[in-house]
Design a protein around this motif. Sequence first.
Motif, PDB file in Angstrom:
ATOM      1  N   HIS A   1       0.807  -1.222   0.000  1.00 42.06           N
ATOM      2  CA  HIS A   1       0.000   0.000   0.000  1.00 42.06           C
ATOM      3  C   HIS A   1       0.846   1.281   0.000  1.00 42.06           C
ATOM      4  O   HIS A   1       0.499   2.247  -0.690  1.00 42.06           O
ATOM      5  CB  HIS A   1      -0.971   0.000   1.178  1.00 42.06           C
ATOM      6  N   ASP A   2       1.933   1.309   0.766  1.00 40.92           N
ATOM      7  CA  ASP A   2       2.785   2.511   0.778  1.00 40.92           C
ATOM      8  C   ASP A   2       3.392   2.754  -0.600  1.00 40.92           C
ATOM      9  O   ASP A   2       3.468   3.894  -1.064  1.00 40.92           O
ATOM     10  CB  ASP A   2       3.888   2.389   1.827  1.00 40.92           C
ATOM     11  N   ALA A   3       3.817   1.673  -1.262  1.00 37.89           N
ATOM     12  CA  ALA A   3       4.368   1.815  -2.612  1.00 37.89           C
ATOM     13  C   ALA A   3       3.287   2.317  -3.572  1.00 37.89           C
ATOM     14  O   ALA A   3       3.549   3.182  -4.407  1.00 37.89           O
ATOM     15  CB  ALA A   3       4.934   0.479  -3.098  1.00 37.89           C
ATOM     16  N   HIS A   4       2.080   1.807  -3.425  1.00 38.32           N
ATOM     17  CA  HIS A   4       0.990   2.234  -4.309  1.00 38.32           C
ATOM     18  C   HIS A   4       0.720   3.724  -4.152  1.00 38.32           C
ATOM     19  O   HIS A   4       0.476   4.422  -5.149  1.00 38.32           O
ATOM     20  CB  HIS A   4      -0.277   1.436  -4.028  1.00 38.32           C
ATOM     21  N   ARG A   5       0.775   4.203  -2.935  1.00 36.96           N
ATOM     22  CA  ARG A   5       0.573   5.638  -2.691  1.00 36.96           C
ATOM     23  C   ARG A   5       1.631   6.454  -3.439  1.00 36.96           C
ATOM     24  O   ARG A   5       1.322   7.455  -4.084  1.00 36.96           O
ATOM     25  CB  ARG A   5       0.612   5.921  -1.182  1.00 36.96           C
ATOM     26  N   LEU A   6       2.885   6.007  -3.387  1.00 39.25           N
ATOM     27  CA  LEU A   6       3.955   6.675  -4.122  1.00 39.25           C
ATOM     28  C   LEU A   6       3.657   6.673  -5.615  1.00 39.25           C
ATOM     29  O   LEU A   6       3.746   7.707  -6.270  1.00 39.25           O
ATOM     30  CB  LEU A   6       5.304   5.994  -3.846  1.00 39.25           C
ATOM     31  N   TYR A   7       3.305   5.524  -6.160  1.00 39.56           N
ATOM     32  CA  TYR A   7       3.071   5.418  -7.600  1.00 39.56           C
ATOM     33  C   TYR A   7       1.915   6.319  -8.033  1.00 39.56           C
ATOM     34  O   TYR A   7       2.012   7.017  -9.047  1.00 39.56           O
ATOM     35  CB  TYR A   7       2.790   3.976  -8.016  1.00 39.56           C
ATOM     36  N   LEU A   8       0.837   6.316  -7.271  1.00 41.09           N
ATOM     37  CA  LEU A   8      -0.303   7.165  -7.613  1.00 41.09           C
ATOM     38  C   LEU A   8       0.073   8.642  -7.533  1.00 41.09           C
ATOM     39  O   LEU A   8      -0.314   9.436  -8.399  1.00 41.09           O
ATOM     40  CB  LEU A   8      -1.490   6.845  -6.710  1.00 41.09           C
ATOM     41  N   ASN A   9       0.873   9.005  -6.522  1.00 34.20           N
ATOM     42  CA  ASN A   9       1.327  10.395  -6.402  1.00 34.20           C
ATOM     43  C   ASN A   9       2.259  10.800  -7.543  1.00 34.20           C
ATOM     44  O   ASN A   9       2.375  11.985  -7.855  1.00 34.20           O
ATOM     45  CB  ASN A   9       2.022  10.631  -5.060  1.00 34.20           C
ATOM     46  N   LYS A  10       2.919   9.834  -8.160  1.00 28.09           N
ATOM     47  CA  LYS A  10       3.823  10.103  -9.276  1.00 28.09           C
ATOM     48  C   LYS A  10       3.112  10.006 -10.631  1.00 28.09           C
ATOM     49  O   LYS A  10       3.754  10.042 -11.673  1.00 28.09           O
ATOM     50  CB  LYS A  10       5.018   9.142  -9.260  1.00 28.09           C
ATOM     51  N   GLY A  11       1.786   9.871 -10.612  1.00 29.42           N
ATOM     52  CA  GLY A  11       1.026   9.896 -11.850  1.00 29.42           C
ATOM     53  C   GLY A  11       0.712   8.554 -12.479  1.00 29.42           C
ATOM     54  O   GLY A  11       0.166   8.500 -13.574  1.00 29.42           O
ATOM     55  N   TYR A  12       1.041   7.468 -11.806  1.00 31.26           N
ATOM     56  CA  TYR A  12       0.707   6.146 -12.328  1.00 31.26           C
ATOM     57  C   TYR A  12      -0.780   5.876 -12.135  1.00 31.26           C
ATOM     58  O   TYR A  12      -1.403   6.408 -11.214  1.00 31.26           O
ATOM     59  CB  TYR A  12       1.510   5.055 -11.601  1.00 31.26           C
ATOM     60  N   THR A  13      -1.330   5.042 -12.998  1.00 26.38           N
ATOM     61  CA  THR A  13      -2.705   4.591 -12.857  1.00 26.38           C
ATOM     62  C   THR A  13      -2.712   3.065 -12.861  1.00 26.38           C
ATOM     63  O   THR A  13      -1.807   2.429 -13.409  1.00 26.38           O
ATOM     64  CB  THR A  13      -3.593   5.107 -14.007  1.00 26.38           C
ATOM     65  N   ILE A  14      -3.722   2.497 -12.255  1.00 28.27           N
ATOM     66  CA  ILE A  14      -3.882   1.041 -12.244  1.00 28.27           C
ATOM     67  C   ILE A  14      -4.649   0.679 -13.513  1.00 28.27           C
ATOM     68  O   ILE A  14      -5.816   1.032 -13.657  1.00 28.27           O
ATOM     69  CB  ILE A  14      -4.615   0.576 -10.980  1.00 28.27           C
ATOM     70  N   THR A  15      -3.975  -0.019 -14.427  1.00 27.47           N
ATOM     71  CA  THR A  15      -4.559  -0.259 -15.741  1.00 27.47           C
ATOM     72  C   THR A  15      -4.808  -1.723 -16.061  1.00 27.47           C
ATOM     73  O   THR A  15      -5.402  -2.020 -17.094  1.00 27.47           O
ATOM     74  CB  THR A  15      -3.645   0.318 -16.843  1.00 27.47           C
ATOM     75  N   ALA A  16      -4.345  -2.647 -15.223  1.00 27.34           N
ATOM     76  CA  ALA A  16      -4.481  -4.066 -15.564  1.00 27.34           C
ATOM     77  C   ALA A  16      -4.340  -4.932 -14.314  1.00 27.34           C
ATOM     78  O   ALA A  16      -3.893  -4.478 -13.269  1.00 27.34           O
ATOM     79  CB  ALA A  16      -3.418  -4.460 -16.583  1.00 27.34           C
ATOM     80  N   HIS A  17      -4.712  -6.180 -14.470  1.00 23.09           N
ATOM     81  CA  HIS A  17      -4.406  -7.220 -13.493  1.00 23.09           C
ATOM     82  C   HIS A  17      -3.250  -8.034 -14.068  1.00 23.09           C
ATOM     83  O   HIS A  17      -3.171  -8.239 -15.281  1.00 23.09           O
ATOM     84  CB  HIS A  17      -5.607  -8.145 -13.272  1.00 23.09           C
ATOM     85  N   HIS A  18      -2.369  -8.487 -13.225  1.00 19.79           N
ATOM     86  CA  HIS A  18      -1.222  -9.291 -13.662  1.00 19.79           C
ATOM     87  C   HIS A  18      -1.515 -10.726 -13.281  1.00 19.79           C
ATOM     88  O   HIS A  18      -1.759 -11.029 -12.120  1.00 19.79           O
ATOM     89  CB  HIS A  18       0.050  -8.794 -12.956  1.00 19.79           C
TER      90      HIS A  18
END
Length: 141
Positions: free
Chosen positions: A118-135
């Motif tokens: 979750h902490d990493a996800h917060r960083l990624y979202l703050n850096k402009g990443y979006t969740i676009t797929a399931h792996h």
Amino acid sequence: MENVQYARTAEQIAACWLPIQALRPHLDAATFVQVIQEMMETGYQLIYIADAGKPVAIAGFREEHKLVSGKTIYIDDLSTLASHRGRGLGGRLLDFIHTLARQQGKDGVYLDSGHQRHDAHRLYLNKGYTITAHHFTNKNL
């Protein structure tokens, strides 16, 4: 804290063991350098930020060219030692990779992240990443 540096020699790669082990505890320290060097033969690059000469945050990435995403950089690994989290080091490594992608005319930067990070996800979202797929993974081969 030092600037972002590339780990290219066996000694530099070996020095990155602790931050990588924090993310990838299943790896074997005895074969770690050899595995990274083999990955480098196919385009993997390892960067790090050091504190007092010792790497405390790392990112491993590679260039890709795919029909689905175009010419991109894929981040395989991004990790900061627990003792150095919350200081913006992961963000600095991402910024470095984003700048590299822009300079090289890439179409984007991609990564996968464990659902529990979750902490990493917060960083990624703050850096402009979006969740676009399931792996999806199948290891029953």
